[in-house]
Motif scaffolding. Sequence first.
Motif: not given
Length: 421
Positions: A409-410, A412-413, A416
């Motif tokens: 998830l990080f 993806d941050l 993006s």
Amino acid sequence: MSAVGSAAQAPFDTRLAFLVELARRLHQYGTSAPRLEMAVAGAALQLGVVADVWSSPTAIIISFAEASRGEEGLAQVTQVVRLAPGDVNLARLCEADAIADRAIAGELGLREGFRLLRELGRPETRRAQAGVVGSYGLSAASVAALFLHSSWADLVVAGAIGLVIGLITVLSATRPRLAAASEAISALVATAGAILVSAFVVPLAIKSVVLAALIVLVPGMSLTTAVREISSQHLTSGMARMGGAIATLLKLTFGTVAASQLCAAFGISAGTYVLPPLPRWMDWPSLLVGALGFAILFRTARRDWAVVVCAVVVGYLATRWGGLLSTAIAGAPVGVFIGGFLLGAMANLYARYMHRPGAVVREPGIILLVPGSVGFRSVSYLFERDTTLGMDSLILLVTLLISLVAGLLFGDLLVSPRRSL
């Protein structure tokens, strides 16, 4: 009229047939629920269709309406598709993605795109099946050397048993009755084979050999995907996938316990002395061999083998170095977090600049990070009525899953994702 506009002017039924077939193929090739729903909904909008997509491990429900009807328009057509749980096939996933891009861009007619998507469902060739069987043996042998630091005998036996398990898996693909019990049968064969070899040929580290041989069947990827889906609020799909992974763990554990009890009933016991472990320099050739095995296991196109090997190596090194940089207690979770973080960002960069699915990097890259073996050991301890070790392993499993998903998830941050897959 633009190319995309011409595709959007195709008959409504033609656009729907194309979108349903696209959803079917993405599901079949192992796409998670959030990514599948995003990909199909995005493709539908470019074809002038509003699609509400619901995906689970065993079904897809899609409601369609013409975009021109506005927000108040009710769904005109709802399609329910019953499917078996998908398996990762990166080569065909990339083909499906390319077909969808070309059809939406107007380079292909939607009817031709539908036909090409339908052709992706063709059965695997004998050569491809032989490659999958071989990948099970390579993966088992590499894990025995890389993580378990077993002896040469353990490595050879784990690889040989892995080949047998690969054969059982390939045969079960066309035999539904065998498929339902294939995990339990594989675990029984692996455990019985290891005990027999240890008793009559050469002593082995039984638990290490069995774990290495079964490593491909241990549902670490399913557990990770389930937690990712739950974290993105796809609760039904995530819980269903979690239930399937737990059922697989139970079948694997039952097979190992049954084989152990059967051998004990016949008075067959494994050798007691331990052979010297492999030298440390074997880690690097084992890593490369394992990465190649994973490339074949995930049915990767040959043009992507180098990408997959690099992803597996990066994931392993990030986990290893991350663990060394942290304390002994938090080493494994921190290393897994760093590995997931790097692979998540790398997958998005690859998808952005190569215009291909990031799954080519993401799925093989995390295979050595997923904590499936910890879940297998946890259930095994519970079957042996060792609740202390069982609960300790279960807590470690949850910690590692959270660390890996948080890393993705990080990632993806940091970078993006520009593509759904």
